[in-house]
Design a protein around this motif. Structure first.
Motif, PDB file in Angstrom:
ATOM      1  N   GLU A 120     -13.108  35.234  55.964  1.00 28.85           N
ATOM      2  CA  GLU A 120     -13.930  35.688  57.095  1.00 28.85           C
ATOM      3  C   GLU A 120     -13.658  34.833  58.327  1.00 28.85           C
ATOM      4  O   GLU A 120     -13.605  35.345  59.461  1.00 28.85           O
ATOM      5  CB  GLU A 120     -15.416  35.626  56.706  1.00 28.85           C
ATOM      6  N   GLU A 121     -13.474  33.533  58.132  1.00 21.28           N
ATOM      7  CA  GLU A 121     -13.192  32.636  59.254  1.00 21.28           C
ATOM      8  C   GLU A 121     -11.845  32.963  59.904  1.00 21.28           C
ATOM      9  O   GLU A 121     -11.708  32.945  61.129  1.00 21.28           O
ATOM     10  CB  GLU A 121     -13.197  31.167  58.785  1.00 21.28           C
ATOM     11  N   GLU A 122     -10.850  33.270  59.070  1.00 22.63           N
ATOM     12  CA  GLU A 122      -9.540  33.635  59.616  1.00 22.63           C
ATOM     13  C   GLU A 122      -9.622  34.959  60.385  1.00 22.63           C
ATOM     14  O   GLU A 122      -8.990  35.116  61.432  1.00 22.63           O
ATOM     15  CB  GLU A 122      -8.511  33.764  58.484  1.00 22.63           C
ATOM     16  N   TYR A 123     -10.415  35.877  59.859  1.00 23.28           N
ATOM     17  CA  TYR A 123     -10.586  37.166  60.541  1.00 23.28           C
ATOM     18  C   TYR A 123     -11.230  36.971  61.912  1.00 23.28           C
ATOM     19  O   TYR A 123     -10.813  37.562  62.896  1.00 23.28           O
ATOM     20  CB  TYR A 123     -11.428  38.100  59.675  1.00 23.28           C
ATOM     21  N   GLU A 124     -12.258  36.118  61.957  1.00 23.96           N
ATOM     22  CA  GLU A 124     -12.939  35.848  63.227  1.00 23.96           C
ATOM     23  C   GLU A 124     -12.003  35.152  64.215  1.00 23.96           C
ATOM     24  O   GLU A 124     -12.146  35.322  65.430  1.00 23.96           O
ATOM     25  CB  GLU A 124     -14.182  34.982  62.979  1.00 23.96           C
ATOM     26  N   ALA A 125     -11.070  34.353  63.739  1.00 22.61           N
ATOM     27  CA  ALA A 125     -10.164  33.600  64.616  1.00 22.61           C
ATOM     28  C   ALA A 125      -9.002  34.456  65.126  1.00 22.61           C
ATOM     29  O   ALA A 125      -8.274  34.034  66.037  1.00 22.61           O
ATOM     30  CB  ALA A 125      -9.619  32.378  63.876  1.00 22.61           C
ATOM     31  N   MET A 126      -8.823  35.644  64.572  1.00 27.67           N
ATOM     32  CA  MET A 126      -7.706  36.504  64.991  1.00 27.67           C
ATOM     33  C   MET A 126      -7.940  37.064  66.391  1.00 27.67           C
ATOM     34  O   MET A 126      -9.082  37.237  66.815  1.00 27.67           O
ATOM     35  CB  MET A 126      -7.571  37.690  64.020  1.00 27.67           C
ATOM     36  N   PRO A 127      -6.849  37.365  67.090  1.00 25.91           N
ATOM     37  CA  PRO A 127      -6.996  38.037  68.399  1.00 25.91           C
ATOM     38  C   PRO A 127      -7.563  39.448  68.163  1.00 25.91           C
ATOM     39  O   PRO A 127      -7.417  40.016  67.083  1.00 25.91           O
ATOM     40  CB  PRO A 127      -5.583  38.085  68.965  1.00 25.91           C
ATOM     41  N   PRO A 128      -8.181  40.026  69.192  1.00 25.49           N
ATOM     42  CA  PRO A 128      -8.826  41.337  69.036  1.00 25.49           C
ATOM     43  C   PRO A 128      -7.886  42.434  68.532  1.00 25.49           C
ATOM     44  O   PRO A 128      -8.306  43.302  67.772  1.00 25.49           O
ATOM     45  CB  PRO A 128      -9.355  41.656  70.423  1.00 25.49           C
TER      46      PRO A 128
END
Length: 174
Positions: A121-129
């Motif tokens: 989830e943290e990696e997903y949140e850190a991804m560009p839009p």
């Protein structure tokens, strides 16, 4: 009827008249005493053998008891060392369980798909839009696929649950 003298000859024990009854009684007592002594000696050997056997059994039981006590002590020490960190593990597991149960089925499915993709989830949140959008579309597609598979499985189960009249007639004839 003729009887042969040879056939009737009997051997009679010879009584010695020179022995007096007291000597015979003493001889009988002596042989009885010797027999009793032999019996006591044999009884002592049997008793000694039984005592040795009992001692061996007691020693074996003591060794087993010592081994059990040692194993119990080791287990107790291990449980005490594990038990000291257990409350942290339990509270962590409890927090994870509560977090999981607070999510909706859709959120649980989304998390499982993210896990299948190897994304936290943290990696997903850190991804560009743009990447989040692509991953979101992939998640939506997988959710639709899983829903379609669930419907197919449900339909197959309902078909297998329906009674076939031909099958019922066949089973009734048996």
């Amino acid at each position: 009827m003729l009887v042969s003298a040879k056939q009737q000859a009997m051997i009679m024990p010879i009584k010695r008249s020179e022995r007096d009854p007291a000597a015979e009684a003493a001889s009988g007592l002596q042989s009885a005493a010797l027999q009793a002594l032999r019996d006591n000696l044999h009884g002592a050997q049997v008793q000694e053998s039984a005592t040795e056997q009992a001692t061996q059994q007691v020693n074996a039981a003591t060794a087993i008891s010592d081994n059990v006590d040692e194993a119990f002590a080791k287990t107790r020490v291990q449980l005490q060392t594990v038990g000291s960190s257990a409350p942290e593990d339990i509270s962590s597991a409890m927090a994870q369980f509560k977090d999981y149960m607070s999510k909706t089925p859709e959120e649980r499915l989304r998390d499982s798909i993210l896990e299948e993709m190897g994304i936290t989830e943290e990696e997903y949140e850190a991804m560009p839009p743009e990447k989040q959008l692509a991953v979101g579309e992939e998640i939506a597609q997988r959710m639709q696929d899983k829903a379609a598979m669930a419907q197919v499985e449900k339909a197959q189960e309902s078909r297998s649950d329906e009674k076939n009249p031909a099958t019922d007639m066949f089973l009734a004839s048996l």
